[in-house]
Design a protein around this motif. Structure first.
Motif, PDB file in Angstrom:
ATOM      1  N   THR A  40       0.840  -1.212   0.000  1.00  0.00           N
ATOM      2  CA  THR A  40       0.000   0.000   0.000  1.00  0.00           C
ATOM      3  C   THR A  40       0.871   1.257   0.000  1.00  0.00           C
ATOM      4  O   THR A  40       0.414   2.328  -0.388  1.00  0.00           O
ATOM      5  N   GLU A  41       2.130   1.123   0.420  1.00  0.00           N
ATOM      6  CA  GLU A  41       3.055   2.271   0.426  1.00  0.00           C
ATOM      7  C   GLU A  41       3.750   2.464  -0.929  1.00  0.00           C
ATOM      8  O   GLU A  41       4.297   3.536  -1.206  1.00  0.00           O
ATOM      9  N   ASN A  42       3.727   1.419  -1.765  1.00  0.00           N
ATOM     10  CA  ASN A  42       4.431   1.539  -3.052  1.00  0.00           C
ATOM     11  C   ASN A  42       3.769   2.526  -4.020  1.00  0.00           C
ATOM     12  O   ASN A  42       4.377   2.937  -5.012  1.00  0.00           O
ATOM     13  N   TRP A  43       2.526   2.963  -3.710  1.00  0.00           N
ATOM     14  CA  TRP A  43       1.888   4.006  -4.535  1.00  0.00           C
ATOM     15  C   TRP A  43       2.693   5.295  -4.488  1.00  0.00           C
ATOM     16  O   TRP A  43       2.541   6.157  -5.364  1.00  0.00           O
ATOM     17  N   SER A  44       3.536   5.464  -3.465  1.00  0.00           N
ATOM     18  CA  SER A  44       4.288   6.717  -3.360  1.00  0.00           C
ATOM     19  C   SER A  44       5.509   6.739  -4.284  1.00  0.00           C
ATOM     20  O   SER A  44       6.236   7.729  -4.331  1.00  0.00           O
ATOM     21  N   ARG A  45       5.729   5.709  -5.052  1.00  0.00           N
ATOM     22  CA  ARG A  45       6.845   5.706  -6.020  1.00  0.00           C
ATOM     23  C   ARG A  45       6.482   6.535  -7.256  1.00  0.00           C
ATOM     24  O   ARG A  45       5.303   6.829  -7.479  1.00  0.00           O
ATOM     25  N   PRO A  46       7.488   6.886  -8.064  1.00  0.00           N
ATOM     26  CA  PRO A  46       7.179   7.671  -9.277  1.00  0.00           C
ATOM     27  C   PRO A  46       6.108   6.970 -10.127  1.00  0.00           C
ATOM     28  O   PRO A  46       6.075   5.738 -10.203  1.00  0.00           O
ATOM     29  N   LYS A  47       5.264   7.787 -10.758  1.00  0.00           N
ATOM     30  CA  LYS A  47       4.123   7.255 -11.503  1.00  0.00           C
ATOM     31  C   LYS A  47       4.555   6.224 -12.554  1.00  0.00           C
ATOM     32  O   LYS A  47       3.909   5.196 -12.731  1.00  0.00           O
ATOM     33  N   VAL A  88       5.108   2.880 -10.938  1.00  0.00           N
ATOM     34  CA  VAL A  88       3.835   2.256 -10.538  1.00  0.00           C
ATOM     35  C   VAL A  88       3.133   1.680 -11.763  1.00  0.00           C
ATOM     36  O   VAL A  88       2.693   0.515 -11.764  1.00  0.00           O
ATOM     37  N   ASN A  93      -1.104  -4.548  -3.777  1.00  0.00           N
ATOM     38  CA  ASN A  93      -1.846  -3.470  -3.096  1.00  0.00           C
ATOM     39  C   ASN A  93      -2.276  -3.977  -1.718  1.00  0.00           C
ATOM     40  O   ASN A  93      -3.424  -3.836  -1.307  1.00  0.00           O
ATOM     41  N   SER A 113       8.086  -4.018   6.647  1.00  0.00           N
ATOM     42  CA  SER A 113       7.443  -3.138   5.657  1.00  0.00           C
ATOM     43  C   SER A 113       5.943  -3.435   5.483  1.00  0.00           C
ATOM     44  O   SER A 113       5.444  -3.498   4.354  1.00  0.00           O
TER      45      SER A 113
END
Ligand code: IPE
Ligand code: IPE
Ligand code: MG
Length: 242
Positions: free
Chosen positions: A69-76, A79, A141, A195
């Protein structure tokens, strides 16, 4: 499988459920002068090796942490690349996995993904639902805290009475439902943290942290992990039998 090969793969104790935090794709790529997506592609190739090896070793549940759920904060772009990779894996591998008797299940929130990808994952789950040689639990996700919050919300919506709340009931409300807790959790790449992975379920798991990046975690590395697991003494808070 040749009988000689079968003997070689015999292990004293095989964990029923192995869960893997597949970490280090980016660093693997960087070390080779490649971009991060190339690392994720290499990691995906490795997935095939590890699924095959897991079936061979007799593991019954294999959970794979592929997107938190934190991997959404990576560059678009990263993702989006990861979404495409999941889509390609399903296109390329689900038929073969189905033939090998693998059941695919998902933990996390599918509804956060692009609609076409949701449909693809749902179709793969439906296609393989009767299979029993191995259960592959795709954590995509997924976040452990998010899972607990979602469980609490559904318990409240179901008006569960406080006196009925116990460990078994909470477990039932998690995404993992009937899936047994992981016996062994592996995190590759030399990082020593959870994580947000299987927060509730991993309290009595054995943890193993190999240095290798995920694309280099091959069958031999898995065997080493299983051998190490076989040497562990699981006490669950009790005392070792004399
Ligand atoms: C793991 O590899 C895959 C995902 C988290 C999607 P990373 O992308 O985290 O690779 P590193 O940790 O940056 O090397
Ligand atoms: C954990 O790896 C998530 C997955 C492997 C899918 P991360 O690379 O996202 O974790 P942190 O940021 O190093 O803790
Ligand atoms: Mg990482």
């Amino acid at each position: 499988m040749a009988s000689e090969e079968l003997t070689q793969t015999k292990l004293a104790t095989v964990p029923r459920h192995v869960a893997i935090i597949m970490d280090g794709n980016g660093r693997w790529a960087k070390a080779r002068g490649l971009n991060r997506i190339a690392g994720h592609r290499a990691g995906t190739e490795n997935l095939r090796t590890i699924i095959r090896a897991s079936i061979k070793f007799g593991i019954k549940y294999l959970t794979l942490f592929a997107f938190s759920t934190e991997n959404w904060s990576r560059p678009k772009a990263e993702v989006t690349g990861l979404m495409h990779i999941l889509s390609d894996v399903i296109d390329r591998d689900v038929q073969r996995l189905h033939q090998e008797g693998a059941r695919l299940v998902h933990i996390g929130h599918l509804d956060g993904l692009p609609k076409a990808l949701q449909d693809k994952v749902s179709h793969a789950i439906d296609l393989t639902k009767e299979n029993r040689s191995i259960t592959i639990v795709l954590a995509f996700n997924y976040g452990g805290r998010d899972e607990i919050i979602y469980a609490i919300k559904r318990m409240l919506a179901d008006q569960v009475a406080p006196e009925d709340v116990d460990e078994a009931l909470v477990s039932q409300y998690l995404f993992t439902g009937d899936i047994p807790d992981p016996d062994l959790v592996i995190r590759t790449s030399g990082e020593f943290r959870t994580s947000n992975f299987l927060t509730w379920q991993s309290v009595y798991s054995e943890w193993y942290f190999p240095q290798v990046y995920w694309p280099d975690f091959d069958e031999e590395e898995l065997r080493k992990a299983l051998e190490e697991y076989g040497r562990r003494d699981r006490r669950f808070g009790g005392l070792k039998e004399s």
